[in-house]
Scaffold this active site. Structure first.
Site, short mmCIF file in Angstrom:
data_model
loop_
_atom_site.label_atom_id
_atom_site.label_comp_id
_atom_site.label_asym_id
_atom_site.label_seq_id
_atom_site.Cartn_x
_atom_site.Cartn_y
_atom_site.Cartn_z
N CYS A 1 0.84 -1.20 0.00
CA CYS A 1 0.00 0.00 0.00
C CYS A 1 0.88 1.26 0.00
O CYS A 1 1.59 1.49 -0.97
CB CYS A 1 -0.98 -0.06 1.18
SG CYS A 1 -2.41 1.02 0.98
N HIS B 1 -3.39 -5.88 2.09
CA HIS B 1 -3.22 -6.04 3.53
C HIS B 1 -3.78 -7.42 3.92
O HIS B 1 -4.27 -8.16 3.08
CB HIS B 1 -4.01 -4.97 4.30
CG HIS B 1 -3.62 -3.56 3.95
ND1 HIS B 1 -2.42 -3.01 4.31
CD2 HIS B 1 -4.28 -2.60 3.28
CE1 HIS B 1 -2.36 -1.76 3.88
NE2 HIS B 1 -3.47 -1.47 3.24
#
Lengths: 272, 420
Positions: free
Chosen positions: A93, A201
């Site tokens: 990310c 994630h």
């Protein structure tokens, strides 16, 4: 022969620790130790020089800390030096974006990344991408020792950025559910050499142990080694991780893309 | 008119079996009259309680501290802590002169503006619900903006802010308020407060809870009161023993906040009481919406503990070390539904390693995520699909001589409460 040794560093958890991505470092360290690798897991906070390590993980975080992390890592220089010498890096990310050439700061101005991946990220114009993501590793994706491909990747994405993979890197995977890089080409993540970036994630390595083992194998193999000299890792009893993978893939299979939560989340502030 | 509509919709909603009606009525009322919250708050004496963790318990304790006769104190004790819930609660109790309201962190500014509170209690701020709640820093800035506009209490009906001095995020938010009582209530979770909110420098924490930025001088303010073991200590040296039926250090911290907050609140309400009298009133609270309650499952005791985010789980692990015999079995039930947050990554911020030495059973919708997390914490565990079966499994195994501990996040806790 002495036991192999490995240093795993979680990069700047004080800045890039918002999304539980520190778990990636724990997964790597445990999976190495369970194979009798002598492993050191370092929490490399931003208040001191980045230590040398064989394997770095860079997690997700908010916009402001992301900029500070990029500046800190660029000034420190260790990460780029280590990559040039064969270190392995996983960016997630915000961590993925800052490994690239540029990413948007909190005012949506382009900010310099570290240039370790040929990826450029800009602010997306559409809805923020929030939800389960499934992606099949591309044919041009990294290969496991022995030549096999990685199984599908599963994780949870939460980002407003759109990433475009340039000619100097390759997409990591092809999106089956979710958004991923979001540039319209259906790709997710990027990789080049021993550097991998992804929006996943979960943490990603807890749900995708084959990817964890690929990173470990790279880190335990000297750069430039012949294929027959690549590190081979003994299999582990991964029945719990496999059950979690199956359950998550099943859960997404029963749901449509986007949906209510993506619309709600689109109104929320950007994080990475 | 709109207030009548709230009661009507609430009654209708209950009659139709669509829940307690608290939110439906409030929503309807606010649609009819957007200023309804301010109207209903009127000239009541209002206390607001907000923070990431402990707000329901602290609200309950503050109601106990008020020690009002029936009908004189109103509170939103159903968990509906957004404006629709506040409207519904206030509309149902027109005669209550004192309102003690739990407030979702994101709505504090609006509640401050519309209810003109006598007291605002700020407990802590840390990460919660990764997929849908605004960042900690954004919340802090919004709190700060709202509190900067308060009128001081010494000029007519003003506001006293009671703030946790040990949480740098809370301090940054409360600093511009005209009147603040700083309480050293402790902080279990520092990871969201390392970056200085004032200058971006680094905040260093000492073992005794003191903290300071290494760059700009932003530091813990002088405290008006603090928690020292079982005692509330006031700056003038007075010590008051905190005796609670509720377990754990963080509940003593909540009680310390209440003891300090109740003084200006009850003075504003015209029936003053000091910290010692207030603390005496808190010992009768034995559970809060089922939390900390011991229930029986299959004829055996189970203590029900709610934990929703990394700071909350860490606080509950502290509580287990303090109040649960070593080796007592633990059931962890985790869901990831709307109210919980859909992303379970936060499990990896929870120090599950601290459960080593206890038999552990993972359950709830996301039991497989919990199981994998426990595997990497190297904590042996079982995974049982049905939560009640998980409790029975734990009760039948080792470490269950005196019953078991059940830790659950929001909807998992509700499920267990309803299904027992």
């Amino acid at each position: 022969m002495s036991a192999p040794r490995l240093t795993v560093a979680v990069v700047y958890p004080d800045l890039l620790g918002t999304y539980g991505d520190g778990g990636n470092g724990l997964v790597l360290a445990r999976r190495a130790a369970w194979r009798h690798v002598e492993v050191e897991l370092v929490s490399a906070t931003s208040d001191r020089p980045l230590p040398r390590a064989d394997l770095y993980t860079v997690g997700g975080g908010e916009d402001g800390p992301q900029v500070r992390a990029a500046i800190g890592l660029a000034e420190d220089g260790t990460l780029a030096d280590a990559v040039a010498e064969g270190a392995v890096v996983l960016g997630v990310c915000a961590g993925y974006q800052l490994l690239g050439r540029a990413f948007p700061d909190s005012a949506d101005r382009p900010h310099d990344g570290l240039g370790l991946l040929d990826v450029t990220t800009r602010k997306g114009t559409g809805r923020r991408a929030v939800g389960e993501l499934v992606a099949a590793v591309a044919d041009a994706g990294p290969r496991l020792p022995g030549g096999g491909g990685l199984p599908r990747l599963t994780g949870f994405e939460n980002h407003g950025g759109v990433s475009v993979v340039g000619p100097g890197a390759r997409p990591l995977a092809r999106v089956e559910r979710g958004v991923g890089n979001g540039g319209g080409d259906g790709t997710e993540g990027a990789w080049s050499g021993r550097v991998i970036g992804t929006y996943l994630h979960g943490p990603v390595l807890a749900r995708n142990t084959a990817l964890a083992d690929l990173l470990l194998a790279w880190a335990l193999t000297p750069p430039g080694a012949a294929p027959e000299d690549e590190a081979r890792l003994a299999p582990l009893d991964d029945h719990e991780e496999l059950a979690l993978r199956a359950e998550r893939l099943e859960a997404v299979g029963g749901a449509r893309d986007g949906g209510r939560w993506a619309r709600v989340a689109a109104r929320l502030p950007r994080r990475c | 008119m709109a207030a009548t509509a709230v009661s009507a919709v609430n009654g209708l909603s209950r009659a139709l079996g669509r829940g307690s009606g608290t939110v439906a009525g409030g929503r309807a009322g606010l649609l009819l009259d957007p200023s309804l919250l301010a109207t209903l708050a009127g000239d009541r004496t209002v206390a607001l309680v907000s923070g990431t963790n402990g707000k329901t318990t602290t609200t309950r304790l503050l109601v106990a501290a008020a020690d009002g006769s029936p009908g004189t104190v109103v509170t939103n004790d159903t968990g509906a802590n957004m404006p629709a819930g506040h409207v519904a609660a206030l509309a149902e109790a027109p005669g209550a002169g004192l309102a003690v309201l739990e407030v979702d962190e994101g709505y504090l500014g609006r509640l401050v503006e519309e209810t003109r509170p006598a007291v605002v209690v700020l407990l802590n701020l840390s990460r919660d619900q990764l997929d849908r709640i605004a960042e900690v820093r954004m919340l802090v800035d919004r709190w700060r903006g709202a509190l900067a506009g308060l009128a001081p209490a010494d000029r007519g009906p003003g506001t006293v802010v009671v703030a946790n001095a040990d949480d740098p995020m809370v301090v940054w938010a409360a600093l511009p308020a005209p009147e603040v009582r700083w309480v050293g209530a402790g902080q279990v979770w520092h990871d969201d407060a390392v970056g200085c909110p004032a200058c971006g420098g680094r905040i260093a924490f000492a073992d005794d809870g003191a903290w300071a930025c290494d760059r700009c001088g932003f530091a813990r303010p002088d405290r008006d009161a603090w928690l020292d073991g079982d005692d509330l200590v006031l700056a003038d040296g007075a010590r008051h023993r905190i005796r609670l039926a509720l377990p754990g250090r963080f509940n003593r911290a909540n009680a310390a906040m209440v003891a300090v907050a109740a003084t200006p609140l009850l003075a504003a309400a015209g029936r003053p009481a000091g910290p010692a009298a207030v603390l005496d009133r808190l010992s009768g609270v034995t559970e809060v919406a089922g939390r900390f309650a011991t229930v029986t499952v299959g004829g055996r005791p189970v203590r029900m503990l709610l934990a929703k985010n990394p700071a909350g789980w860490t606080a509950i692990f502290d509580l287990l070390e303090e109040t649960s015999a070593p080796g007592t079995a633990v059931v962890c039930s985790v869901n990831a539904r709307t109210a919980d947050g859909l992303d379970t990554s936060w499990l990896w911020d929870v120090p599950f390693e601290r459960l080593a030495g206890r038999p552990v059973v993972a359950t709830g919708d996301r039991r497989l995520d919990v199981g994998v997390r426990l595997r990497y914490a190297e904590v042996p565990h079982a995974v049982v699909a049905d939560p009640r079966d998980a409790l029975l499994h734990a009760l039948a195994g080792p470490g269950a001589g005196d019953g078991v501990e059940c830790l659950a996040n929001y909807t998992a806790f509700d499920d267990l409460r309803r299904r027992r």
